[in-house]
Design a protein around this motif. Sequence first.
Motif, PDB file in Angstrom:
ATOM      1  N   ALA A  97       0.825  -1.210   0.000  1.00  0.00           N
ATOM      2  CA  ALA A  97       0.000   0.000   0.000  1.00  0.00           C
ATOM      3  C   ALA A  97       0.860   1.260   0.000  1.00  0.00           C
ATOM      4  O   ALA A  97       0.571   2.223  -0.729  1.00  0.00           O
ATOM      5  CB  ALA A  97      -0.920  -0.011   1.223  1.00  0.00           C
ATOM      6  N   LEU A  98       1.920   1.276   0.801  1.00  0.00           N
ATOM      7  CA  LEU A  98       2.797   2.451   0.844  1.00  0.00           C
ATOM      8  C   LEU A  98       3.476   2.687  -0.503  1.00  0.00           C
ATOM      9  O   LEU A  98       3.538   3.822  -0.996  1.00  0.00           O
ATOM     10  CB  LEU A  98       3.856   2.259   1.935  1.00  0.00           C
ATOM     11  CG  LEU A  98       3.399   2.426   3.384  1.00  0.00           C
ATOM     12  CD1 LEU A  98       4.519   2.036   4.340  1.00  0.00           C
ATOM     13  CD2 LEU A  98       2.950   3.858   3.650  1.00  0.00           C
ATOM     14  N   CYS A 100       2.567   1.634  -3.566  1.00  0.00           N
ATOM     15  CA  CYS A 100       1.624   2.019  -4.622  1.00  0.00           C
ATOM     16  C   CYS A 100       1.078   3.423  -4.394  1.00  0.00           C
ATOM     17  O   CYS A 100       0.861   4.178  -5.357  1.00  0.00           O
ATOM     18  CB  CYS A 100       0.484   1.003  -4.701  1.00  0.00           C
ATOM     19  SG  CYS A 100       0.979  -0.607  -5.365  1.00  0.00           S
ATOM     20  N   GLU A 101       0.851   3.785  -3.144  1.00  0.00           N
ATOM     21  CA  GLU A 101       0.364   5.138  -2.849  1.00  0.00           C
ATOM     22  C   GLU A 101       1.411   6.184  -3.237  1.00  0.00           C
ATOM     23  O   GLU A 101       1.075   7.229  -3.811  1.00  0.00           O
ATOM     24  CB  GLU A 101       0.034   5.246  -1.360  1.00  0.00           C
ATOM     25  CG  GLU A 101      -0.349   6.639  -0.894  1.00  0.00           C
ATOM     26  CD  GLU A 101      -1.642   7.128  -1.512  1.00  0.00           C
ATOM     27  OE1 GLU A 101      -1.838   8.365  -1.565  1.00  0.00           O
ATOM     28  OE2 GLU A 101      -2.460   6.286  -1.950  1.00  0.00           O
ATOM     29  N   HIS A 102       2.666   5.908  -2.959  1.00  0.00           N
ATOM     30  CA  HIS A 102       3.725   6.857  -3.320  1.00  0.00           C
ATOM     31  C   HIS A 102       3.875   6.974  -4.831  1.00  0.00           C
ATOM     32  O   HIS A 102       4.024   8.085  -5.363  1.00  0.00           O
ATOM     33  CB  HIS A 102       5.052   6.408  -2.694  1.00  0.00           C
ATOM     34  CG  HIS A 102       6.196   7.317  -3.000  1.00  0.00           C
ATOM     35  ND1 HIS A 102       6.419   8.495  -2.309  1.00  0.00           N
ATOM     36  CD2 HIS A 102       7.184   7.240  -3.936  1.00  0.00           C
ATOM     37  CE1 HIS A 102       7.480   9.105  -2.801  1.00  0.00           C
ATOM     38  NE2 HIS A 102       7.979   8.364  -3.786  1.00  0.00           N
ATOM     39  N   SER A 105       0.806   8.845  -6.429  1.00  0.00           N
ATOM     40  CA  SER A 105       0.757  10.282  -6.160  1.00  0.00           C
ATOM     41  C   SER A 105       1.960  11.033  -6.716  1.00  0.00           C
ATOM     42  O   SER A 105       2.017  12.262  -6.603  1.00  0.00           O
ATOM     43  CB  SER A 105       0.682  10.526  -4.645  1.00  0.00           C
ATOM     44  OG  SER A 105       1.812   9.975  -3.995  1.00  0.00           O
ATOM     45  N   ILE A 162      -4.246   3.531   4.599  1.00  0.00           N
ATOM     46  CA  ILE A 162      -3.344   4.061   3.577  1.00  0.00           C
ATOM     47  C   ILE A 162      -4.023   4.082   2.210  1.00  0.00           C
ATOM     48  O   ILE A 162      -3.908   5.049   1.447  1.00  0.00           O
ATOM     49  CB  ILE A 162      -2.049   3.227   3.525  1.00  0.00           C
ATOM     50  CG1 ILE A 162      -1.283   3.357   4.840  1.00  0.00           C
ATOM     51  CG2 ILE A 162      -1.169   3.641   2.350  1.00  0.00           C
ATOM     52  CD1 ILE A 162      -0.082   2.445   4.941  1.00  0.00           C
ATOM     53  N   THR A 163      -4.754   3.026   1.916  1.00  0.00           N
ATOM     54  CA  THR A 163      -5.432   2.935   0.614  1.00  0.00           C
ATOM     55  C   THR A 163      -6.826   3.567   0.636  1.00  0.00           C
ATOM     56  O   THR A 163      -7.510   3.560  -0.395  1.00  0.00           O
ATOM     57  CB  THR A 163      -5.567   1.466   0.192  1.00  0.00           C
ATOM     58  OG1 THR A 163      -6.335   0.748   1.179  1.00  0.00           O
ATOM     59  CG2 THR A 163      -4.198   0.812   0.060  1.00  0.00           C
ATOM     60  N   ASP A 164      -7.239   4.043   1.812  1.00  0.00           N
ATOM     61  CA  ASP A 164      -8.574   4.636   1.966  1.00  0.00           C
ATOM     62  C   ASP A 164      -9.667   3.627   1.612  1.00  0.00           C
ATOM     63  O   ASP A 164     -10.741   3.995   1.121  1.00  0.00           O
ATOM     64  CB  ASP A 164      -8.710   5.894   1.103  1.00  0.00           C
ATOM     65  CG  ASP A 164      -9.864   6.783   1.540  1.00  0.00           C
ATOM     66  OD1 ASP A 164     -10.308   6.634   2.697  1.00  0.00           O
ATOM     67  OD2 ASP A 164     -10.342   7.588   0.728  1.00  0.00           O
ATOM     68  N   ILE A 168      -5.650   0.653  -5.013  1.00  0.00           N
ATOM     69  CA  ILE A 168      -4.820   1.652  -5.690  1.00  0.00           C
ATOM     70  C   ILE A 168      -4.154   0.984  -6.895  1.00  0.00           C
ATOM     71  O   ILE A 168      -3.415   0.012  -6.751  1.00  0.00           O
ATOM     72  CB  ILE A 168      -3.752   2.228  -4.743  1.00  0.00           C
ATOM     73  CG1 ILE A 168      -4.415   2.890  -3.541  1.00  0.00           C
ATOM     74  CG2 ILE A 168      -2.858   3.215  -5.480  1.00  0.00           C
ATOM     75  CD1 ILE A 168      -3.416   3.416  -2.515  1.00  0.00           C
ATOM     76  N   SER A 258      -1.214  -3.150  -8.464  1.00  0.00           N
ATOM     77  CA  SER A 258      -2.221  -2.539  -7.600  1.00  0.00           C
ATOM     78  C   SER A 258      -1.979  -2.970  -6.159  1.00  0.00           C
ATOM     79  O   SER A 258      -1.260  -3.938  -5.900  1.00  0.00           O
ATOM     80  CB  SER A 258      -3.638  -2.928  -8.029  1.00  0.00           C
ATOM     81  OG  SER A 258      -3.827  -4.332  -7.905  1.00  0.00           O
TER      82      SER A 258
END
Length: 367
Positions: A97-98, A100-102, A105, A162-164, A168, A258
């Motif tokens: 999650a960290l 993919c989120e980085h 964004s 993290i992924t809300d 992602i 993802s």
Amino acid sequence: MTSQHTKAATAGGLVRRAAGHRLLWPSLVLLTLLLGNAVFTDGFLTVGVRDGHLYGSLVDIAQFGAPLILVALGMTLVIATRGIDLSVGSTVAIAGALACEHIASSPSPGSVTTVLTAAGVALGVAAVLGLVNGVLVSRVGVQPIVATLILMVAGRGVAQLITDGQIITVNSDAYHMIGGGYWFTFPFAVLLAAAVVALTALVTRRTALGLLIESVGGNPAASRLVGIRAAGLLTLVYVFCALCAAVAGLMISSNVSSADGNNAGLWIELDAILAVVIGGTALTGGRFSLGGTVLGALIIQTLSTTVYTLGVPPETTLVFKAFVVIAVCLVQSPAFRAKALRRRRTARLPSPTTTAGAAPQQQEVRA
């Protein structure tokens, strides 16, 4: 005559030594699964080259089994110290999650720098999580199953935060390389897992670290009396286990491009524990086998492939895997094999009543 007896005794000793080797039975089980799949599936053992890289069922087993190999590798060292880490599944989800989120964004998601930064952030957070587990176990004195159970529950929630609560999706060829790419025709995930296994084996078997870990797990009181700092070793193995889980999380998320905070790494801790046990490492701590762990992870992955190949109904998949794992554990158990062999010998021996009853009949025939 004497030489013949000597050769027979030598051959018998080699057979007994081979039968007692911890890697023999996992190897035979893996070979049996592969040959069974080859019988039911045409071309199962065929490996070819397509679009510049290897393909085939064996390649898929190695590629999809690479994350489990890494998680089980870290779990092996933790179990060798009489511990357990139930939080590796949550660590897998958090790392994916960290990363993919980085990447999602970032203004340049396809750059190598962005991917390396994302991987560094994931590994750094995983190291902190492993440090927390290690401190709770070694310094605070919390039982390993309780300490890691806390992160197992809380970590899954952190991944979803993290992924809300969403999946992602990332579009980065550089990130996809980690779990789904190929390097010199070989799956990069397999090469990465092999490198980590080789490095771990080099550090634990060519230095005193492996012996110290086995000493702490085999006899904590004696290791404390000889001056071994068990707290530092315990913290180290939990950090290493978390880092292995983080790399596995990067592989899993990059393979599908993802991150799913809810399902990523779900129940992988159970498969890792099974792989360690199948590989011959006892849950009571002490001696461990990295090669056995790799074989155990490949057995678990091959078993999952077998389930889909044979068309086992999805609702009975877990039951089928459970029965096979139980059979594997019984086959490689020395105590179970000894009892089964003893019962077979007892069944072959004639009973006393039969022997006593047969004597009068023989006398009547002679008369």
